[in-house]
Enzyme design. Structure first.
Site, PDB file in Angstrom:
ATOM      1  CD  GLU A   1     -10.859  32.488   1.980  1.00  0.00           C
ATOM      2  OE1 GLU A   1     -10.719  32.320   3.212  1.00  0.00           O
ATOM      3  OE2 GLU A   1     -11.491  33.437   1.496  1.00  0.00           O
TER       4      GLU A   1
ATOM      5  CD  GLU B   1     -13.397  34.410  14.403  1.00  0.00           C
ATOM      6  OE1 GLU B   1     -13.926  34.450  15.536  1.00  0.00           O
ATOM      7  OE2 GLU B   1     -13.927  34.892  13.375  1.00  0.00           O
TER       8      GLU B   1
ATOM      9  CB  CYS C   1     -10.225  38.943   3.016  1.00  0.00           C
ATOM     10  SG  CYS C   1      -8.678  38.092   3.390  1.00  0.00           S
TER      11      CYS C   1
ATOM     12  CG  ASN D   1     -13.393  31.311   9.879  1.00  0.00           C
ATOM     13  OD1 ASN D   1     -13.967  30.223   9.796  1.00  0.00           O
ATOM     14  ND2 ASN D   1     -14.026  32.412  10.220  1.00  0.00           N
TER      15      ASN D   1
HETATM   16  N1  THU Z   1     -12.639  35.220   6.851  1.00  0.00           N
HETATM   17  C1  THU Z   1     -12.191  34.139   6.138  1.00  0.00           C
HETATM   18  O1  THU Z   1     -11.990  33.056   6.691  1.00  0.00           O
HETATM   19  N2  THU Z   1     -11.947  34.304   4.815  1.00  0.00           N
HETATM   20  C2  THU Z   1     -12.144  35.469   4.132  1.00  0.00           C
HETATM   21  O2  THU Z   1     -11.799  35.553   2.965  1.00  0.00           O
HETATM   22  C3  THU Z   1     -12.820  36.593   4.782  1.00  0.00           C
HETATM   23  C4  THU Z   1     -12.876  36.534   6.269  1.00  0.00           C
HETATM   24  C5  THU Z   1     -12.888  35.056   8.306  1.00  0.00           C
HETATM   25  C6  THU Z   1     -11.938  35.802   9.193  1.00  0.00           C
HETATM   26  C7  THU Z   1     -12.771  35.942  10.461  1.00  0.00           C
HETATM   27  O3  THU Z   1     -12.626  34.763  11.225  1.00  0.00           O
HETATM   28  C8  THU Z   1     -14.202  36.002   9.948  1.00  0.00           C
HETATM   29  O4  THU Z   1     -14.183  35.525   8.629  1.00  0.00           O
HETATM   30  C9  THU Z   1     -14.794  37.392   9.979  1.00  0.00           C
HETATM   31  O5  THU Z   1     -13.976  38.304   9.344  1.00  0.00           O
END
Ligand code: THU
Length: 135
Positions: free
Chosen positions: A61, A50, A90, A48
């Protein structure tokens, strides 16, 4: 559904877990790593990423999937999603994965490298809107 050997399954989990070290998470500190296996056998990792403008954050993903597609691979066997606590993909990631195959195996794992749940995109997103709805 393509079956995975125990070795391949653990390799995907371990690569996803290892990738978590590279997660860019100054805001949530919630590290997510993914490892996506193309039908060619090549594995694409993602983390991820941010952003100070929170909504433009990208999930691990989708980073893995977009890397793969941008390198010409569009068919997949399986993806691991690894977090400290075995969090589930998510809704946006489910939809993006569904575009490329409802049969993709999803391995949800925790930060110790333990498999928490083995499922499929179809099970995670029943009734998905897909390419067939546009023809
Ligand atoms: N996040 C993911 O990388 N994948 C998911 O399927 C759920 C959420 C990340 C986004 C954000 O950086 C952190 O998790 C908290 O939401």
């Amino acid at each position: 559904m393509t079956e995975l050997t125990n070795e391949t399954r653990q390799a995907l989990i371990d690569l996803g877990n290892e990738a978590r070290r590279r997660a860019y998470v100054p805001y949530s500190n919630y590290r997510v790593g993914a490892a996506l296996r193309g039908k060619s056998g090549k594995i694409y990792t993602g983390v991820n990423v941010e952003n100070a403008a929170y909504p433009v954050t990208m999930c691990a993903e989708r980073v893995a999937l977009f890397k793969a597609v941008s390198e010409g691979e569009c068919e997949f066997d399986a993806i691991s999603v690894v977090t400290d606590n075995g969090g589930s993909p998510c809704g946006s990631c489910r939809q993006v994965l569904a575009e490329f195959g409802l049969d993709i195996i999803v391995l949800i794992a925790d930060g110790e490298g333990n498999l928490v749940e083995k499922t499929t995109v179809h099970a995670l997103l029943p009734g998905a809107f897909g390419p067939e709805h546009l023809v």
